[in-house]
Write an enzyme that holds these catalytic residues in place. Structure first.
Site, PDB file in Angstrom:
ATOM      1  N   ARG A 235      -1.546  -6.171 -11.293  1.00 14.82           N
ATOM      2  CA  ARG A 235      -0.721  -5.183 -10.602  1.00 14.82           C
ATOM      3  C   ARG A 235       0.716  -5.697 -10.499  1.00 14.82           C
ATOM      4  O   ARG A 235       0.962  -6.712  -9.845  1.00 14.82           O
ATOM      5  CB  ARG A 235      -1.269  -4.908  -9.189  1.00 14.82           C
ATOM      6  CG  ARG A 235      -2.706  -4.384  -9.156  1.00 14.82           C
ATOM      7  CD  ARG A 235      -2.800  -2.940  -9.563  1.00 14.82           C
ATOM      8  NE  ARG A 235      -4.169  -2.493  -9.738  1.00 14.82           N
ATOM      9  CZ  ARG A 235      -4.926  -1.976  -8.769  1.00 14.82           C
ATOM     10  NH1 ARG A 235      -4.427  -1.839  -7.550  1.00 14.82           N
ATOM     11  NH2 ARG A 235      -6.151  -1.583  -9.014  1.00 14.82           N
ATOM     12  N   GLU A 237       3.145  -4.994  -8.730  1.00 14.58           N
ATOM     13  CA  GLU A 237       3.695  -4.482  -7.478  1.00 14.58           C
ATOM     14  C   GLU A 237       4.462  -5.597  -6.782  1.00 14.58           C
ATOM     15  O   GLU A 237       3.906  -6.679  -6.556  1.00 14.58           O
ATOM     16  CB  GLU A 237       2.569  -3.978  -6.566  1.00 14.58           C
ATOM     17  CG  GLU A 237       1.753  -2.844  -7.164  1.00 14.58           C
ATOM     18  CD  GLU A 237       0.568  -2.482  -6.285  1.00 14.58           C
ATOM     19  OE1 GLU A 237       0.288  -3.234  -5.324  1.00 14.58           O
ATOM     20  OE2 GLU A 237      -0.091  -1.468  -6.562  1.00 14.58           O
ATOM     21  N   ARG A 243      -1.924  -9.656   1.969  1.00  9.81           N
ATOM     22  CA  ARG A 243      -3.175  -9.159   1.388  1.00  9.81           C
ATOM     23  C   ARG A 243      -3.043  -8.695  -0.066  1.00  9.81           C
ATOM     24  O   ARG A 243      -3.991  -8.151  -0.619  1.00  9.81           O
ATOM     25  CB  ARG A 243      -3.728  -8.027   2.248  1.00  9.81           C
ATOM     26  CG  ARG A 243      -2.868  -6.766   2.275  1.00  9.81           C
ATOM     27  CD  ARG A 243      -3.561  -5.666   3.052  1.00  9.81           C
ATOM     28  NE  ARG A 243      -2.927  -4.376   2.859  1.00  9.81           N
ATOM     29  CZ  ARG A 243      -3.509  -3.218   3.083  1.00  9.81           C
ATOM     30  NH1 ARG A 243      -4.755  -3.185   3.493  1.00  9.81           N
ATOM     31  NH2 ARG A 243      -2.869  -2.088   2.894  1.00  9.81           N
ATOM     32  N   HIS A 244      -1.869  -8.881  -0.673  1.00  5.63           N
ATOM     33  CA  HIS A 244      -1.662  -8.420  -2.047  1.00  5.63           C
ATOM     34  C   HIS A 244      -1.450  -9.587  -3.001  1.00  5.63           C
ATOM     35  O   HIS A 244      -0.800 -10.578  -2.664  1.00  5.63           O
ATOM     36  CB  HIS A 244      -0.439  -7.495  -2.119  1.00  5.63           C
ATOM     37  CG  HIS A 244      -0.673  -6.136  -1.559  1.00  5.63           C
ATOM     38  ND1 HIS A 244      -0.335  -5.805  -0.278  1.00  5.63           N
ATOM     39  CD2 HIS A 244      -1.214  -5.024  -2.110  1.00  5.63           C
ATOM     40  CE1 HIS A 244      -0.659  -4.537  -0.048  1.00  5.63           C
ATOM     41  NE2 HIS A 244      -1.193  -4.048  -1.144  1.00  5.63           N
ATOM     42  N   GLU A 386      -8.646  -2.114   3.862  1.00  6.78           N
ATOM     43  CA  GLU A 386      -9.388  -1.516   2.738  1.00  6.78           C
ATOM     44  C   GLU A 386      -9.800  -2.585   1.734  1.00  6.78           C
ATOM     45  O   GLU A 386      -8.996  -3.411   1.334  1.00  6.78           O
ATOM     46  CB  GLU A 386      -8.504  -0.462   2.068  1.00  6.78           C
ATOM     47  CG  GLU A 386      -9.110   0.147   0.821  1.00  6.78           C
ATOM     48  CD  GLU A 386      -8.384  -0.269  -0.444  1.00  6.78           C
ATOM     49  OE1 GLU A 386      -9.086  -0.655  -1.401  1.00  6.78           O
ATOM     50  OE2 GLU A 386      -7.144  -0.229  -0.458  1.00  6.78           O
ATOM     51  N   SER A 389     -11.889   1.128  -3.084  1.00  5.78           N
ATOM     52  CA  SER A 389     -11.447   2.508  -3.236  1.00  5.78           C
ATOM     53  C   SER A 389     -12.254   3.125  -4.371  1.00  5.78           C
ATOM     54  O   SER A 389     -12.432   2.508  -5.422  1.00  5.78           O
ATOM     55  CB  SER A 389      -9.947   2.553  -3.557  1.00  5.78           C
ATOM     56  OG  SER A 389      -9.487   3.885  -3.579  1.00  5.78           O
ATOM     57  N   ARG A 437     -10.024 -10.218  -1.448  1.00 10.93           N
ATOM     58  CA  ARG A 437      -9.816  -9.565  -0.154  1.00 10.93           C
ATOM     59  C   ARG A 437     -11.112  -9.465   0.630  1.00 10.93           C
ATOM     60  O   ARG A 437     -11.121  -9.608   1.866  1.00 10.93           O
ATOM     61  CB  ARG A 437      -9.192  -8.182  -0.338  1.00 10.93           C
ATOM     62  CG  ARG A 437      -8.628  -7.622   0.950  1.00 10.93           C
ATOM     63  CD  ARG A 437      -8.002  -6.255   0.785  1.00 10.93           C
ATOM     64  NE  ARG A 437      -6.753  -6.287   0.025  1.00 10.93           N
ATOM     65  CZ  ARG A 437      -5.996  -5.224  -0.202  1.00 10.93           C
ATOM     66  NH1 ARG A 437      -6.368  -4.045   0.282  1.00 10.93           N
ATOM     67  NH2 ARG A 437      -4.886  -5.330  -0.895  1.00 10.93           N
TER      68      ARG A 437
END
Length: 463
Positions: A235, A237, A243-244, A386, A389, A437
């Site tokens: 990712r 991002e 948490r990422h 979360e 998903s 996670r």
């Protein structure tokens, strides 16, 4: 054999602490009149740098008092032979005793994370009275091969390994087939822009941010019906949070639906309960080693897993005075608040929400047939964050094209994906789990970097 954590000369004797994986034991030797244990031998032992790899032979005895510094407190080794296998450098970046110290305060597990701030705190501590008390996260990660030696980190990674084993065991027993999908693809996995791009022999390509398209092809279009995969997910991002990660381990599954997509929700409920039970049953020693350094409360979960709709979750927030619309996506802060509310109301740290707004889900998500503003999709949560998903997927090519256009996705980038549904496709759905996670939140750790072997975030590309 183990690492020499501590050594010290006391009178005519030497005391050492030897550590191997989760456990440590004290070794002692004293000079003997017959010269079997000499003064030179004691000095040699205590002259070795900390973290050297040593072989020790001797006799197990019971000490007069429990050895509080060791995990094996009721025994010690009367050393007869001591050999250095690999001598460590004398300049360690931090001392293992400091790296093993229990957390002084409980940090939050969500929100922003700044590597620069962590380094500043480390320097501030090194210049002040706290020089021996704190080993910062960034210093640990800069020397991750040493940091991983602590009993807590050894335990975290062994628990993580067990999660992978439990995931496979549960799905294998239910007729799933493990697949291996490509990580080099010609378009964004989910139609987003947060992908790592690269040149593929003169053609644009990217690293897969999900095995989504190919696991659907395998389950719904290739006759396998039930598939899963464990592998890297990428990712791009620029999310500097607790948490990422830019690369993490994805546990994905996809399955055919026979009657209703609740079949998937039931399977996920059983899967997570099986994993949680397995950790608690198989990892008792590891859990205690983690708890000694990072105290946490055991995860609470129900059988079956608590299920609420997205609208019900939003109402719980509004009833608690939080502004949350039924058709707006949940913020990280509101997810955490909802987790606290659910724990108070239902006495569980683990639950899932169903029927998310269609506007906040990927293009391939099946719309709710009874409400065109909602979708047949769901998220699972641990301690208000979360960890999965998923959704029922669109298996009709015309509807897929319609949804892709709504997301402004260039149709040529997903042509092969859409075409795979033109020759008969099973109704299906699934989800993706972030391994690091899950382990982070099960153990209530404050930072996902603690559960990644060698983390990759926007600021870190080594070691």
């Amino acid at each position: 054999r183990g690492y020499l954590q501590v050594s010290r000369l006391v009178g005519k004797g030497a005391f050492v602490l030897i550590r191997s994986a989760l456990y440590s034991v004290q070794g002692v030797c004293f000079q003997t009149k017959d010269g079997t244990i000499s003064e030179a031998m004691c000095k040699y032992i205590c002259g070795l740098p900390a973290e050297s790899v040593v072989d020790v032979k001797g006799t197990l005895t019971v000490p007069d008092k429990p050895v509080e510094a060791a995990t094996q407190q009721t025994v010690e080794v009367q050393i007869a032979e001591f050999h250095c296998i690999s001598k460590a450098s004398g300049n360690l970046p931090f001392q293992m005793e400091d790296a093993c110290r229990p957390d002084a305060v409980k940090e939050t597990s969500y929100g922003a994370y700044s590597a620069e701030d962590d380094k500043a705190k480390q320097k501030e501590g090194a210049d002040g009275d706290d020089a021996m008390g704190r080993v910062g996260q960034e210093l640990r990660l800069d020397h991750r091969w040493i940091d991983l030696r602590t009993p807590a980190n050894q335990s975290i990674m062994r628990i993580e390994s067990q999660v992978g084993r439990l995931f496979r065991e549960c799905l294998d027993a239910r007729g799933f087939v493990e697949v291996h999908t490509p990580k080099l693809i010609g378009g964004a996995s989910e139609g987003g822009a947060d992908v790592f791009t690269l040149d593929y022999f003169g053609r644009p390509a990217c690293l897969a941010m999900s095995p989504q398209l190919h696991k659907q092809m395998s389950a719904a279009c290739s006759g396998f019906e039930r598939v899963y995969e464990t592998g890297p997910v990428f990712r791009a991002e620029n999310s500097n949070t607790r948490r990422h990660l830019c690369e993490f381990t994805g546990f994905d599954l996809e399955m055919a639906i026979h009657e209703h997509y609740d079949e998937i929700l039931d399977l996920f409920s059983d899967l997570f309960i099986s994993i949680f039970d397995g950790i608690n049953e198989r990892c008792k020693n590891e859990l205690e080693r983690v708890r000694e350094q990072h105290p946490f409360e055991d995860l609470k979960y129900l059988r079956p897993t608590l299920k609420i709709t997205y609208a019900e979750g939003c109402k719980l927030l509004r009833d608690a005075g939080v502004n949350q619309d039924d058709l707006e996506d949940l913020s990280t802060e509101n997810e955490k608040k909802l987790g606290d509310i659910v724990r108070e109301k239902y006495d569980t740290d683990f639950f899932f929400m169903d029927k998310y707004p269609l506007s906040v889900r990927p293009f391939y998500t099946m719309p709710d047939p009874n409400n065109d503003k909602l979708s047949n999709s769901y998220d699972f949560f641990i301690r208000g964050q979360e960890i999965l998903s998923g959704a029922q997927r669109v298996h009709d090519p015309d509807l897929l094209i319609e949804r892709a256009k709504a997301w402004d996705i260039p149709l040529e980038t997903i042509e092969g994906y859409v075409d795979s549904f033109r020759n008969g496709a099973l109704p299906h759905g699934g989800g993706g789990i972030g391994l690091e996670r899950v382990v982070m939140l099960f153990l209530d750790l404050p930072n996902i970097r603690k559960t990644a072997w060698f983390p990759r975030d926007p600021k870190r590309l080594s070691p």
